[in-house]
Design an enzyme around this catalytic site. Structure first.
Site, PDB file in Angstrom:
ATOM      1  N   ARG A  72     -61.837 -44.084 -52.186  1.00 50.26           N
ATOM      2  CA  ARG A  72     -61.113 -42.810 -52.170  1.00 50.26           C
ATOM      3  C   ARG A  72     -59.718 -42.921 -51.550  1.00 50.26           C
ATOM      4  O   ARG A  72     -58.908 -42.003 -51.654  1.00 50.26           O
ATOM      5  CB  ARG A  72     -61.970 -41.741 -51.443  1.00 50.26           C
TER       6      ARG A  72
ATOM      7  N   GLY B 252     -73.229 -36.512 -45.561  1.00 50.79           N
ATOM      8  CA  GLY B 252     -74.674 -36.313 -45.629  1.00 50.79           C
ATOM      9  C   GLY B 252     -75.036 -35.122 -44.754  1.00 50.79           C
ATOM     10  O   GLY B 252     -74.474 -34.944 -43.670  1.00 50.79           O
TER      11      GLY B 252
ATOM     12  N   GLU C 198     -77.746 -37.014 -48.867  1.00 48.23           N
ATOM     13  CA  GLU C 198     -76.350 -37.317 -49.192  1.00 48.23           C
ATOM     14  C   GLU C 198     -75.763 -36.202 -50.057  1.00 48.23           C
ATOM     15  O   GLU C 198     -76.480 -35.564 -50.836  1.00 48.23           O
ATOM     16  CB  GLU C 198     -76.255 -38.661 -49.921  1.00 48.23           C
TER      17      GLU C 198
HETATM   18  C1  UD1 Z   1     -71.825 -42.067 -44.876  1.00 45.92           C
HETATM   19  C2  UD1 Z   1     -73.251 -41.542 -44.756  1.00 45.92           C
HETATM   20  C3  UD1 Z   1     -73.192 -40.023 -44.701  1.00 45.92           C
HETATM   21  C4  UD1 Z   1     -72.355 -39.598 -43.514  1.00 45.92           C
HETATM   22  C5  UD1 Z   1     -70.962 -40.246 -43.549  1.00 45.92           C
HETATM   23  C6  UD1 Z   1     -70.270 -40.009 -42.220  1.00 45.92           C
HETATM   24  C7  UD1 Z   1     -74.705 -43.100 -45.939  1.00 45.92           C
HETATM   25  C8  UD1 Z   1     -75.527 -43.345 -47.155  1.00 45.92           C
HETATM   26  N1  UD1 Z   1     -74.029 -41.969 -45.899  1.00 45.92           N
HETATM   27  O1  UD1 Z   1     -71.301 -41.572 -46.095  1.00 45.92           O
HETATM   28  O2  UD1 Z   1     -74.513 -39.487 -44.556  1.00 45.92           O
HETATM   29  O3  UD1 Z   1     -72.240 -38.190 -43.481  1.00 45.92           O
HETATM   30  O4  UD1 Z   1     -71.066 -41.661 -43.731  1.00 45.92           O
HETATM   31  O5  UD1 Z   1     -68.939 -40.414 -42.214  1.00 45.92           O
HETATM   32  O6  UD1 Z   1     -74.735 -43.913 -45.049  1.00 45.92           O
HETATM   33  N2  UD1 Z   1     -70.337 -49.635 -45.834  1.00 45.92           N
HETATM   34  C9  UD1 Z   1     -70.856 -50.914 -45.785  1.00 45.92           C
HETATM   35  N3  UD1 Z   1     -71.519 -51.392 -46.878  1.00 45.92           N
HETATM   36  C10 UD1 Z   1     -71.714 -50.651 -47.995  1.00 45.92           C
HETATM   37  C11 UD1 Z   1     -71.206 -49.328 -48.019  1.00 45.92           C
HETATM   38  C12 UD1 Z   1     -70.533 -48.844 -46.928  1.00 45.92           C
HETATM   39  O7  UD1 Z   1     -70.696 -51.625 -44.797  1.00 45.92           O
HETATM   40  O8  UD1 Z   1     -72.329 -51.154 -48.949  1.00 45.92           O
HETATM   41  C13 UD1 Z   1     -69.563 -49.145 -44.676  1.00 45.92           C
HETATM   42  C14 UD1 Z   1     -68.189 -48.625 -45.051  1.00 45.92           C
HETATM   43  O9  UD1 Z   1     -67.213 -49.664 -44.930  1.00 45.92           O
HETATM   44  C15 UD1 Z   1     -67.958 -47.515 -44.051  1.00 45.92           C
HETATM   45  C16 UD1 Z   1     -69.353 -47.021 -43.728  1.00 45.92           C
HETATM   46  O10 UD1 Z   1     -70.255 -48.029 -44.144  1.00 45.92           O
HETATM   47  O11 UD1 Z   1     -67.357 -47.989 -42.868  1.00 45.92           O
HETATM   48  C17 UD1 Z   1     -69.671 -45.711 -44.445  1.00 45.92           C
HETATM   49  O12 UD1 Z   1     -69.519 -45.894 -45.834  1.00 45.92           O
HETATM   50  P1  UD1 Z   1     -68.929 -44.769 -46.757  1.00 45.92           P
HETATM   51  O13 UD1 Z   1     -68.979 -45.246 -48.153  1.00 45.92           O
HETATM   52  O14 UD1 Z   1     -67.658 -44.257 -46.234  1.00 45.92           O
HETATM   53  O15 UD1 Z   1     -70.075 -43.649 -46.591  1.00 45.92           O
HETATM   54  P2  UD1 Z   1     -69.916 -42.089 -46.766  1.00 45.92           P
HETATM   55  O16 UD1 Z   1     -69.975 -41.738 -48.199  1.00 45.92           O
HETATM   56  O17 UD1 Z   1     -68.778 -41.578 -45.983  1.00 45.92           O
HETATM   57 CA    CA Z   2     -67.142 -42.499 -44.898  1.00 51.34          CA
END
Ligand code: UD1
Ligand code: CA
Length: 487
Positions: A18, A146, A161
């Site tokens: 994003r 979430g 989510e």
């Molecule tokens: C996530 C949460 C959501 C919460 C939000 C808070 C999940 C499924 N959802 O959503 O409930 O409200 O954060 O900000 O966890 N990342 C990894 N590996 C991956 C995917 C993501 O390490 O495969 C890391 C990203 O770099 C990031 C964090 O995890 O730092 C969160 O990932 P992001 O995709 O931003 O999750 P959200 O959709 O914001």
């Molecule tokens: Ca996030």
């Protein structure tokens, strides 16, 4: 003191789609440091037994930044399976052997959380005996997050989510901050049961909560008191909001520490900057990197300083400077450009439309107007006339200009380097100084002025200039004639 029962996992593998950026999301900056570095600094403040950081997207760039922030962090490479659950599943393999304590999971994109909030969360988890404790937040706009689903008695049930939520669930204003404490055993058991059967086809860490509940374990969600602390950064609008929030805190911190900041909204100060008491910062000023400003200095308006040192009582007005040293009670600006290696000693002056690079200007010396000074050493109490240019580059190499003490140069001089001007020497206006000037000499390089009478009428006949010149010359002759008669 290190807490042997606390391990921290920082999630930093996501792409950050994003942001729509070729720079990984977590490397975008606020207050002079990458997003993920703020999270890592907070993690370090808790003194855990280990910090594990999970990377995948642009793993080299991201892990370099992580290692710079926390040299002993263990870097974990996430495989092709997407999701925060998969990230944690892979990280727990690298926990210290026999680790039986708590795992604190931090989303790498929630940079404003402070160590006290996290300490409190860990303590509440430990005293409650729950299998998992989630930091939640009640927000105005929950979209993208979430949602915390509670059952009828108010107990925390699960996290849904945004993309998987029903209309009723989307109306919930309590969100998951992406910060969790788990008992390591409960976490390990349930990670094995995660599936990718959801709207995003990812292994969600958030599903561990529901799995724990179904297995009969207690989970709790603790709302954070200041909701802004839990804000995640997914796009550039959220980045600028978080940066403004953090900046406001930094500015206020300096104000309470004795710094006058006239306009907090247009003053940007990196976390790494240091300011002494009675510094005044005027509107439109950015202080970045390792900049330090000593007491009684006035910086601004409209000034950007990157990695600069400003001495006591100096003034720096409408200036752009990088890696420059400005001495005590020196004056810079308005409209000065200081490039790396510009050093101005105490009581010196760099004035209007002056550019200085890799040069040392001695105490009490002045370069007041319209000048370029590069690769130059200037002694004490020197005054360079307006329009001084050091010609430091001959197309092949850079050369130095050396100017002694108490030198005064005329306006519009060019110093063709390498060249030396001895102590106390002077130069005439318009001089092009190609040869060394001995101490105490006057250097003139401009040919004596010759006036060729009647040149315009002869060579530009019929022009306006020739017309007015002819009139002026005949009036002058008549005048001379009258004066001749009188005298
Ligand atoms: C996530 C949460 C959501 C919460 C939000 C808070 C999940 C499924 N959802 O959503 O409930 O409200 O954060 O900000 O966890 N990342 C990894 N590996 C991956 C995917 C993501 O390490 O495969 C890391 C990203 O770099 C990031 C964090 O995890 O730092 C969160 O990932 P992001 O995709 O931003 O999750 P959200 O959709 O914001
Ligand atoms: Ca996030």
């Amino acid at each position: 003191m290190t807490d042997p029962n606390l391990a921290i996992i920082v999630l930093a593998a996501g792409q950050g789609t994003r942001m729509k950026s070729s720079t990984p999301k977590l490397l975008h900056e606020l207050a002079g440091a990458p997003i993920v570095s703020h999270v890592l600094a907070t993690a370090e403040a808790l003194d855990p037994s280990v910090v594990l950081a999970v990377v995948r997207h642009e793993r080299d760039r991201v892990s370099d930044v992580i290692t710079a922030a926390v040299p002993h962090a263990v870097i974990i490479d996430q495989d092709h399976v997407p999701g925060t659950g998969r990230a944690v599943e892979q990280a727990i393999h690298d926990l210290p052997d026999g680790f039986t304590g708590e795992v604190l999971v931090l989303n790498g994109d929630v940079p404003l959380l402070d160590a006290d909030t996290l300490r409190d969360l860990v303590e509440r988890h430990r005293s409650s005996g729950a299998a998992a404790t989630v930091l939640s937040s009640v927000v105005q706009d929950a979209s993208g997050y979430g949602r915390i689903v509670r059952v009828s008695d108010g107990a925390f049930d699960r996290i849904v989510e945004h993309n998987d939520a029903t209309a009723a669930e989307l109306a919930i204003d309590e969100i998951n901050a992406g910060i969790y404490v788990f008992g390591v055993g409960a976490l390990r058991d349930q990670l094995a049961n995660l599936s990718t059967d959801n709207a995003q086809g990812e292994k969600y860490l958030t599903d561990v909560i529901e799995l724990l509940r179904r297995a009969g374990s207690d989970v709790s969600a603790v709302p954070v008191t200041d909701s802004w602390k839990a804000e995640g950064i997914n796009d550039r609008a959220q980045l600028s909001e978080a940066a403004a929030r953090l900046n406001a805190l930094i500015v206020r911190g300096w104000q309470l520490n004795g710094v006058t900041v006239q306009d907090p909204a247009t003053t940007w100060i990196d976390l790494t900057v240091t300011l002494q008491n009675d510094v005044t910062i005027l509107p439109g000023t950015q202080l970045k990197g390792a900049t330090t400003v000593a007491r009684d200095a006035v910086v601004g308006p409209d000034t950007t300083l990157v990695d600069c040192e400003v001495g006591e009582g100096a003034t720096v007005k409408r200036t752009d400077a990088t890696l420059a040293v400005i001495g005590a009670r020196a004056s810079v600006g308005p409209f000065s450009y200081l490039r790396p290696g510009a050093v101005l000693d105490e009581n010196g002056k760099i004035g209007t439309f002056v550019e200085v690079k890799n040069s040392h200007i001695g105490a009490g010396s002045k370069v007041p107007h319209l000048s370029y000074i590069g690769d130059t050493t200037i002694g004490r109490r020197v005054n360079l006339g307006a329009g001084a240019i050091t010609a430091n580059y001959d197309d092949l190499a850079k050369h130095r200009t050396e100017i002694g003490d108490e030198v005064h140069t005329g306006s519009h001089n060019v110093f063709v380097a390498p060249v030396r001007i001895g102590d106390g020497a002077k130069t005439g206006a318009g001089a092009v100084v190609r040869k060394d000037v001995p101490a105490g000499a006057l250097a003139l390089s401009v040919a004596p002025q010759r006036n060729i009478e009647g040149w315009v009428e002869k060579n530009r006949p019929g022009t306006g200039a020739a017309g007015v010149a002819a009139q002026a010359r005949s009036a002058q002759k008549a005048d001379d004639g009258t004066q001749g008669q009188d005298g």
